[in-house]
Design an enzyme around this catalytic site. Structure first.
Site, PDB file in Angstrom:
ATOM      1  N   ALA A  84       0.495   1.657 -11.362  1.00 52.63           N
ATOM      2  CA  ALA A  84       0.477   3.121 -11.427  1.00 52.63           C
ATOM      3  C   ALA A  84       0.491   3.633 -12.860  1.00 52.63           C
ATOM      4  CB  ALA A  84       1.672   3.683 -10.652  1.00 52.63           C
ATOM      5  N   ILE A 112      12.752   9.231  -2.458  1.00 49.87           N
ATOM      6  CA  ILE A 112      13.983  10.010  -2.505  1.00 49.87           C
ATOM      7  C   ILE A 112      14.563  10.050  -3.918  1.00 49.87           C
ATOM      8  CG2 ILE A 112      14.459   9.629  -0.059  1.00 49.87           C
ATOM      9  CD1 ILE A 112      16.569   7.556  -0.839  1.00 49.87           C
ATOM     10  N   ASP A 113      13.900   9.390  -4.875  1.00 55.73           N
ATOM     11  CA  ASP A 113      14.351   9.492  -6.267  1.00 55.73           C
ATOM     12  C   ASP A 113      13.937  10.844  -6.845  1.00 55.73           C
ATOM     13  OD1 ASP A 113      11.746   9.376  -7.736  1.00 55.73           O
ATOM     14  OD2 ASP A 113      11.620   7.346  -6.918  1.00 55.73           O
ATOM     15  N   ASN A 152      -3.531   2.501  -6.072  1.00 60.03           N
ATOM     16  CA  ASN A 152      -2.456   1.616  -5.614  1.00 60.03           C
ATOM     17  C   ASN A 152      -2.607   0.268  -6.305  1.00 60.03           C
ATOM     18  OD1 ASN A 152      -0.155   1.555  -3.943  1.00 60.03           O
ATOM     19  ND2 ASN A 152      -1.201   0.373  -2.368  1.00 60.03           N
ATOM     20  N   LEU A 153      -1.553  -0.525  -6.198  1.00 57.84           N
ATOM     21  CA  LEU A 153      -1.638  -1.862  -6.784  1.00 57.84           C
ATOM     22  C   LEU A 153      -2.641  -2.716  -6.030  1.00 57.84           C
ATOM     23  CD1 LEU A 153      -0.333  -3.450  -9.086  1.00 57.84           C
ATOM     24  CD2 LEU A 153       1.398  -4.256  -7.468  1.00 57.84           C
ATOM     25  N   GLU A 154      -2.708  -2.517  -4.718  1.00 59.98           N
ATOM     26  CA  GLU A 154      -3.613  -3.291  -3.861  1.00 59.98           C
ATOM     27  C   GLU A 154      -4.023  -2.416  -2.689  1.00 59.98           C
ATOM     28  OE1 GLU A 154      -0.896  -6.419  -2.943  1.00 59.98           O
ATOM     29  OE2 GLU A 154       0.169  -5.198  -1.460  1.00 59.98           O
ATOM     30  N   GLY A 156       0.554   4.661  -4.630  1.00 61.77           N
ATOM     31  CA  GLY A 156       1.706   3.763  -4.485  1.00 61.77           C
ATOM     32  C   GLY A 156       2.378   3.799  -3.141  1.00 61.77           C
ATOM     33  N   TYR A 202      23.407   3.518   0.432  1.00 62.22           N
ATOM     34  CA  TYR A 202      22.909   4.655  -0.358  1.00 62.22           C
ATOM     35  C   TYR A 202      23.769   4.904  -1.598  1.00 62.22           C
ATOM     36  CZ  TYR A 202      19.397   5.474   3.122  1.00 62.22           C
ATOM     37  OH  TYR A 202      18.300   5.303   3.928  1.00 62.22           O
ATOM     38  N   HIS A 239      10.871  12.941   2.584  1.00 61.16           N
ATOM     39  CA  HIS A 239      11.880  12.018   3.139  1.00 61.16           C
ATOM     40  C   HIS A 239      13.267  12.254   2.543  1.00 61.16           C
ATOM     41  CE1 HIS A 239       8.579   8.938   4.531  1.00 61.16           C
ATOM     42  NE2 HIS A 239       8.673   9.989   5.320  1.00 61.16           N
TER      43      HIS A 239
HETATM   44  C1  BJW Z   1       2.412  -0.227  -6.482  1.00 58.59           C
HETATM   45  C2  BJW Z   1       3.101  -0.781  -7.558  1.00 58.59           C
HETATM   46  C3  BJW Z   1       2.772  -0.316  -8.844  1.00 58.59           C
HETATM   47  C4  BJW Z   1       3.846  -1.694  -5.736  1.00 58.59           C
HETATM   48  N1  BJW Z   1       1.824   0.605  -8.997  1.00 58.59           N
HETATM   49  N2  BJW Z   1       1.468   0.680  -6.640  1.00 58.59           N
HETATM   50  C5  BJW Z   1       4.346   3.875  16.245  1.00 58.59           C
HETATM   51  C6  BJW Z   1       3.129   4.354  15.761  1.00 58.59           C
HETATM   52  C7  BJW Z   1       3.080   5.405  14.841  1.00 58.59           C
HETATM   53  C8  BJW Z   1       4.243   6.006  14.378  1.00 58.59           C
HETATM   54  C9  BJW Z   1       5.438   5.531  14.853  1.00 58.59           C
HETATM   55  C10 BJW Z   1       5.487   4.488  15.764  1.00 58.59           C
HETATM   56  N3  BJW Z   1       6.789   4.240  16.045  1.00 58.59           N
HETATM   57  C11 BJW Z   1       7.550   5.090  15.325  1.00 58.59           C
HETATM   58  C12 BJW Z   1       6.733   5.887  14.604  1.00 58.59           C
HETATM   59  C13 BJW Z   1       7.174   6.951  13.642  1.00 58.59           C
HETATM   60  C14 BJW Z   1       7.820   6.372  12.418  1.00 58.59           C
HETATM   61  C15 BJW Z   1       6.888   5.346  11.771  1.00 58.59           C
HETATM   62  O1  BJW Z   1       5.978   5.675  11.054  1.00 58.59           O
HETATM   63  N4  BJW Z   1       7.131   4.071  12.013  1.00 58.59           N
HETATM   64  C16 BJW Z   1       6.234   3.037  11.481  1.00 58.59           C
HETATM   65  C17 BJW Z   1       7.058   1.905  10.946  1.00 58.59           C
HETATM   66  C18 BJW Z   1       5.246   2.661  12.556  1.00 58.59           C
HETATM   67  N5  BJW Z   1       8.043   7.474  11.502  1.00 58.59           N
HETATM   68  C19 BJW Z   1       9.137   8.218  11.579  1.00 58.59           C
HETATM   69  O2  BJW Z   1      10.057   7.952  12.339  1.00 58.59           O
HETATM   70  C20 BJW Z   1       9.168   9.433  10.686  1.00 58.59           C
HETATM   71  N6  BJW Z   1       9.445  10.579  11.479  1.00 58.59           N
HETATM   72  C21 BJW Z   1       8.619  10.989  12.448  1.00 58.59           C
HETATM   73  O3  BJW Z   1       7.582  10.407  12.708  1.00 58.59           O
HETATM   74  O4  BJW Z   1       9.036  12.131  13.090  1.00 58.59           O
HETATM   75  C22 BJW Z   1       8.306  12.567  14.236  1.00 58.59           C
HETATM   76  C23 BJW Z   1       7.123  13.427  13.936  1.00 58.59           C
HETATM   77  C24 BJW Z   1       6.353  13.853  14.989  1.00 58.59           C
HETATM   78  C25 BJW Z   1       5.238  14.647  14.749  1.00 58.59           C
HETATM   79  C26 BJW Z   1       4.908  15.023  13.477  1.00 58.59           C
HETATM   80  C27 BJW Z   1       5.676  14.610  12.441  1.00 58.59           C
HETATM   81  C28 BJW Z   1       6.784  13.810  12.677  1.00 58.59           C
HETATM   82  C29 BJW Z   1      10.279   9.308   9.654  1.00 58.59           C
HETATM   83  C30 BJW Z   1       9.994   8.221   8.658  1.00 58.59           C
HETATM   84  C31 BJW Z   1      11.181   8.061   7.714  1.00 58.59           C
HETATM   85  C32 BJW Z   1      10.938   6.977   6.669  1.00 58.59           C
HETATM   86  N7  BJW Z   1      12.122   6.776   5.925  1.00 58.59           N
HETATM   87  C33 BJW Z   1      12.115   5.816   4.825  1.00 58.59           C
HETATM   88  C34 BJW Z   1      13.534   5.667   4.286  1.00 58.59           C
HETATM   89  C35 BJW Z   1      13.925   6.921   3.471  1.00 58.59           C
HETATM   90  C36 BJW Z   1      15.240   6.794   2.822  1.00 58.59           C
HETATM   91  C37 BJW Z   1      15.388   5.592   1.925  1.00 58.59           C
HETATM   92  O5  BJW Z   1      14.707   5.475   0.881  1.00 58.59           O
HETATM   93  O6  BJW Z   1      16.221   4.767   2.246  1.00 58.59           O
HETATM   94  O7  BJW Z   1      11.221   6.248   3.809  1.00 58.59           O
HETATM   95  S1  BJW Z   1      11.440   4.220   5.294  1.00 58.59           S
HETATM   96  C38 BJW Z   1      10.614   3.922   3.777  1.00 58.59           C
HETATM   97  O8  BJW Z   1       9.187   3.845   4.003  1.00 58.59           O
HETATM   98  C39 BJW Z   1      10.863   5.159   2.919  1.00 58.59           C
HETATM   99  C40 BJW Z   1       9.516   5.390   2.318  1.00 58.59           C
HETATM  100  O9  BJW Z   1       9.386   6.725   1.903  1.00 58.59           O
HETATM  101  C41 BJW Z   1       8.567   4.998   3.429  1.00 58.59           C
HETATM  102  C42 BJW Z   1       7.185   4.677   2.951  1.00 58.59           C
HETATM  103  O10 BJW Z   1       7.178   3.540   2.136  1.00 58.59           O
HETATM  104  P1  BJW Z   1       6.196   3.470   0.885  1.00 58.59           P
HETATM  105  O11 BJW Z   1       6.552   4.501  -0.091  1.00 58.59           O
HETATM  106  O12 BJW Z   1       4.800   3.440   1.355  1.00 58.59           O
HETATM  107  O13 BJW Z   1       6.636   2.060   0.249  1.00 58.59           O
HETATM  108  P2  BJW Z   1       6.075   0.600   0.584  1.00 58.59           P
HETATM  109  O14 BJW Z   1       7.057  -0.363   0.029  1.00 58.59           O
HETATM  110  O15 BJW Z   1       5.727   0.455   2.002  1.00 58.59           O
HETATM  111  O16 BJW Z   1       4.701   0.518  -0.235  1.00 58.59           O
HETATM  112  C43 BJW Z   1       4.683   0.490  -1.653  1.00 58.59           C
HETATM  113  C44 BJW Z   1       3.233   0.397  -2.126  1.00 58.59           C
HETATM  114  O17 BJW Z   1       3.241   0.465  -3.542  1.00 58.59           O
HETATM  115  C45 BJW Z   1       2.549  -0.929  -1.752  1.00 58.59           C
HETATM  116  O18 BJW Z   1       1.265  -0.648  -1.228  1.00 58.59           O
HETATM  117  C46 BJW Z   1       2.415  -1.671  -3.086  1.00 58.59           C
HETATM  118  O19 BJW Z   1       1.234  -2.445  -3.182  1.00 58.59           O
HETATM  119  C47 BJW Z   1       2.376  -0.513  -4.075  1.00 58.59           C
HETATM  120  N8  BJW Z   1       2.860  -0.846  -5.409  1.00 58.59           N
HETATM  121  N9  BJW Z   1       3.978  -1.719  -7.139  1.00 58.59           N
HETATM  122  C48 BJW Z   1       1.160   1.058  -7.936  1.00 58.59           C
HETATM  123  N10 BJW Z   1       3.386  -0.822 -10.002  1.00 58.59           N
END
Ligand code: BJW
Length: 241
Positions: free
Chosen positions: A225, A97-98, A207-209, A180, A58, A113
């Site tokens: 985006a 987180i930015d 989204n991109l895709e 995104g 981080y 997040h």
């Molecule tokens: C473009 C582009 C361009 C590229 N233009 N687009 C089994 C089933 C269901 C759920 C769970 C399970 N087992 C565990 C869980 C829960 C778990 C979870 O979801 N796990 C999955 C992996 C299955 N979730 C959690 O643990 C969360 N907490 C939770 O559930 O608490 C309990 C609860 C209970 C009841 C109610 C509510 C809650 C916490 C999740 C924490 C995620 N943390 C992170 C790290 C944060 C810090 C850091 O940055 O280091 O957050 S992980 C990471 O993923 C980060 C992001 O915010 C998050 C999402 O990612 P994002 O933003 O979608 O990025 P990408 O890379 O995946 O996608 C990018 C997209 O952009 C792509 O589609 C590209 O195509 C597109 N793109 N260029 C437009 N130019």
């Protein structure tokens, strides 16, 4: 159905909106999870096992974000303009987180997040701004505890922030726009199902895709985006007349 004046909008953003500002996504081929393992840097267990390693992960990202080369792009700016001009609430719920949304001018913003430019004391809960590196021996400026400072981010297995505020915004919106995000991470990935349970809500994916949940949206637009978000916002504001 399209968004109409006077009706609340919720925008969910993910890493893709900041990609063209120079920040990596997570799950793309060149993304963060191709470089480091989730289990090593983004869980409470990882931090307990190797606090120095997690801080380093981080610290590097924090210094880069605070360094001056990363700026909001046309998509962040378009959303800030939408919030200013739309005659009802526009709530941006970001998984990022930015700080690019706030730097672009968004004010009604939820960082579900956490925030990279803040740290938190695990002992007293104090959340304080931070633009530099943090070490394992850091003293909390509020309670004086040593070694309890952690990144103010939500790791896997932890509860996302401000879920009550998000729930209220989702329940009140007429339009839901997802930008995104790959739709892999819950609860954010489930927001589209939640709003779709109210049949009049228009759900849009920009989204991109196609994401994991693309079929659940009533409208989809694919492209960078910086192109699709300003065009979508211009269409919404143009319809106001
Ligand atoms: C473009 C582009 C361009 C590229 N233009 N687009 C089994 C089933 C269901 C759920 C769970 C399970 N087992 C565990 C869980 C829960 C778990 C979870 O979801 N796990 C999955 C992996 C299955 N979730 C959690 O643990 C969360 N907490 C939770 O559930 O608490 C309990 C609860 C209970 C009841 C109610 C509510 C809650 C916490 C999740 C924490 C995620 N943390 C992170 C790290 C944060 C810090 C850091 O940055 O280091 O957050 S992980 C990471 O993923 C980060 C992001 O915010 C998050 C999402 O990612 P994002 O933003 O979608 O990025 P990408 O890379 O995946 O996608 C990018 C997209 O952009 C792509 O589609 C590209 O195509 C597109 N793109 N260029 C437009 N130019």
């Amino acid at each position: 159905m399209t968004a109409s004046a006077g009706r609340h909008i919720v925008v969910l953003t993910g890493a893709g909106i900041s990609k063209e500002s120079g920040l990596s996504t997570f799950r793309d081929a060149d993304g963060i999870w191709a470089e480091v393992r989730i289990e090593d840097v983004a869980t409470p267990d990882a931090f307990a096992r190797d606090p120095a390693g997690v801080h380093q992960f981080y610290n590097t990202r924090r210094r880069r974000l605070a360094g001056g080369d990363i700026r909001p792009n046309a998509a962040h700016v378009a959303l800030a303009n939408l919030e200013r001009a739309w005659p009802a609430n526009v709530t941006v719920v970001t998984q990022n987180i930015d700080d690019l949304h706030e730097r672009a001018g968004s004010r009604n913003l939820v960082h579900m997040h956490g925030e990279l430019l803040k740290v938190r004391c695990s002992a007293c809960g104090a959340v304080v701004p931070c633009t530099d590196s943090v070490g394992t021996e850091e003293l909390c400026g509020e309670c004086g505890t040593k070694g309890a400072i952690r990144p103010h981010v939500v790791w896997f297995g932890e509860m996302p922030l401000e879920l009550d505020r998000i729930d209220a915004a989702l329940d009140a919106c007429a339009t839901f726009v997802s930008i995104g995000t790959s739709g892999n991470v819950y609860p954010a990935a489930g927001f589209v199902d939640r709003v779709r349970s109210r049949s009049h809500v228009h759900a849009v994916e920009l989204n991109l895709e196609p994401s994991e949940g693309a079929g659940r949206f009533g409208e989809t637009v694919y492209g960078p985006a910086t192109e699709v978000v300003p065009a979508f916002v211009a269409r919404l504001l143009g319809a106001l007349g």
